[in-house]
Design a protein around this motif. Structure first.
Motif, short mmCIF file in Angstrom:
data_model
loop_
_atom_site.label_atom_id
_atom_site.label_comp_id
_atom_site.label_asym_id
_atom_site.label_seq_id
_atom_site.Cartn_x
_atom_site.Cartn_y
_atom_site.Cartn_z
N VAL A 143 0.86 -1.19 0.00
CA VAL A 143 0.00 0.00 0.00
C VAL A 143 0.89 1.23 0.00
CG1 VAL A 143 -1.85 1.28 1.14
CG2 VAL A 143 -1.86 -1.23 1.19
N LEU A 144 0.68 2.07 -1.02
CA LEU A 144 1.37 3.36 -1.12
C LEU A 144 0.48 4.38 -0.44
CD1 LEU A 144 3.71 5.06 -2.26
CD2 LEU A 144 2.47 5.15 -4.44
N GLY A 145 0.97 4.98 0.65
CA GLY A 145 0.17 5.92 1.42
C GLY A 145 0.66 7.35 1.24
N VAL A 146 -0.29 8.26 1.08
CA VAL A 146 0.04 9.68 0.88
C VAL A 146 -0.80 10.52 1.83
CG1 VAL A 146 0.29 11.53 -0.81
CG2 VAL A 146 0.34 9.16 -1.59
N PHE A 147 -0.15 11.34 2.67
CA PHE A 147 -0.90 12.21 3.58
C PHE A 147 -1.62 13.29 2.78
CE2 PHE A 147 0.43 10.34 7.40
CZ PHE A 147 1.79 10.07 7.37
N LEU A 148 -2.81 13.68 3.25
CA LEU A 148 -3.53 14.83 2.66
C LEU A 148 -3.27 16.03 3.55
CD1 LEU A 148 -7.07 13.31 1.82
CD2 LEU A 148 -4.95 13.22 0.48
N GLU A 149 -2.93 17.17 2.94
CA GLU A 149 -2.70 18.40 3.70
C GLU A 149 -3.47 19.54 3.00
OE1 GLU A 149 -0.46 19.51 6.87
OE2 GLU A 149 -2.50 20.11 6.31
N THR A 150 -4.10 20.42 3.76
CA THR A 150 -4.89 21.51 3.14
C THR A 150 -3.95 22.59 2.63
OG1 THR A 150 -5.15 22.34 5.39
CG2 THR A 150 -7.03 21.18 4.43
N GLY A 151 -4.31 23.11 1.49
CA GLY A 151 -3.53 24.18 0.86
C GLY A 151 -4.22 24.58 -0.42
N GLU A 152 -3.46 24.63 -1.51
CA GLU A 152 -4.05 24.96 -2.82
C GLU A 152 -4.95 23.83 -3.29
OE1 GLU A 152 -3.04 28.38 -2.68
OE2 GLU A 152 -3.65 27.86 -4.74
N LYS A 153 -5.94 24.19 -4.13
CA LYS A 153 -6.81 23.20 -4.75
C LYS A 153 -5.96 22.25 -5.61
CE LYS A 153 -9.88 23.33 -8.72
NZ LYS A 153 -10.72 24.19 -9.57
N HIS A 154 -6.30 20.95 -5.57
CA HIS A 154 -5.56 19.96 -6.36
C HIS A 154 -6.36 19.68 -7.63
CE1 HIS A 154 -3.41 16.33 -7.48
NE2 HIS A 154 -2.55 16.55 -6.52
N SER A 155 -5.79 20.02 -8.78
CA SER A 155 -6.57 19.96 -10.03
C SER A 155 -6.85 18.53 -10.48
CB SER A 155 -5.84 20.72 -11.13
OG SER A 155 -4.51 20.21 -11.20
N VAL A 156 -5.94 17.60 -10.27
CA VAL A 156 -6.21 16.20 -10.68
C VAL A 156 -7.25 15.60 -9.74
CG1 VAL A 156 -5.25 13.88 -10.88
CG2 VAL A 156 -3.95 15.84 -11.72
N LEU A 157 -7.12 15.86 -8.44
CA LEU A 157 -8.09 15.33 -7.46
C LEU A 157 -9.47 15.94 -7.69
CD1 LEU A 157 -8.28 13.51 -4.87
CD2 LEU A 157 -8.01 15.63 -3.57
N HIS A 158 -9.52 17.11 -8.34
CA HIS A 158 -10.80 17.81 -8.50
C HIS A 158 -11.82 16.96 -9.25
CE1 HIS A 158 -12.72 21.50 -7.40
NE2 HIS A 158 -13.36 21.51 -8.56
#
Ligand SMILES: Cc1cc(=S)c(O)co1
Ligand SMILES: [Zn+2]
Length: 262
Positions: A143-158
């Motif tokens: 499992v590749l884990g990536v933390f989520l952190e608030t900041g600028e809007k993420h265009s791919v995640l959008h």
């Protein structure tokens, strides 16, 4: 049992041991990563992600998280390198998040929680015939884990956060084609790695964890969209918002966490 596991008062992480004995096992996840205790391993290879030919199928709300599933009938979407001896095939990715930004991740770093965590789940198709078989084998999953952190809007995640309205309720599913999750990864692929488990029942101790040091940044509005989902089905009277779907850190029990970076 008569009631299904979840994240509530009666069926949450502190109750899981009653139905799932692995809950108190020797290689449980998540963990708190104490960066000063990690061991730099210069022979660790870089992580190599080959997702370009991926075939995403659908996005679904399974009552515990929101998940995007991939066609995994061949090695067109794999992760290689790192501590892995084989290529591991992408099966699905999903998220864990909090009711507010001060909590939500499963892994923590020096006691710090992030607002959420992305898990890209892969299985060892070189050794095992199916995901289910691999899921209970000690070297079955990565499992590749990536933390989520608030900041600028993420265009791919959008594209994903804009699709969440289609899967607000448990057991809902919608088509979600041509989504390449490499767009969710940060530029820097420095990682910590250790041997652990699924963070949800049945808690199989089958996961080689690869936790990226760098987070994925997304906007507060995108975070809020995750919190519009429900654990419950549309027909259920009581609508419980899907949030705080994270397991707290578990005992390290003597395990070493290795770092790919100094
Ligand atoms: C297979 C799987 C892995 C994780 S980490 C999860 O949360 C659910 O299912
Ligand atoms: Zn997970």
């Amino acid at each position: 049992g008569h009631h299904c596991w979840g994240y509530g008062e009666e069926n949450g992480p502190s109750d899981w041991y009653k139905d799932y004995s692995l809950a108190n096992g020797d290689r449980q996840s998540p963990i708190d990563i104490q960066s000063e205790q990690t061991v730099y391993n210069s022979s660790l290879k870089p992580i190599w992600v080959s997702y370009d030919a991926c075939t995403s199928l659908s996005i679904c709300n399974n009552g515990h998280s929101v998940m995007v599933e991939y066609e995994d009938c061949d090695d067109k979407t794999v992760i290689r390198g790192g501590p892995l001896e084989f290529p591991y095939r992408l099966k699905q990715f999903h998220f864990h998040w909090g009711g507010k930004d001060s909590r939500g991740s499963e892994h923590t770093v020096n006691g710090k929680s992030y607002p959420g965590e992305l898990h890209l789940v892969h299985w060892n198709a070189a050794k095992y015939k199916s995901f289910d078989e691999a899921a209970s084998a000690p070297d079955g999953l990565a499992v590749l884990g990536v933390f989520l952190e608030t900041g600028e809007k993420h265009s791919v995640l959008h594209r994903l956060t804009d699709a969440l309205y289609m899967v607000r309720f448990k057991e809902t599913k919608a088509q979600f084609k041509d989504f390449n999750p490499s767009g969710l990864l940060p530029d820097c692929l420095d990682y910590w790695t250790y041997r652990g488990s699924l963070t949800t029942p049945p808690l199989h101790e089958s996961v080689t964890w690869l936790m990226l040091k760098e987070p994925l940044y997304l906007s507060e509005k995108q975070m809020e969209k995750f919190r519009t989902l429900f654990f419950s089905g549309e027909e259920e009277g009581l609508r419980t918002r899907m949030m705080d779907n994270f397991r707290p850190p578990q005992p390290l029990k003597g395990r070493t966490v290795e770092a790919s970076f100094r």
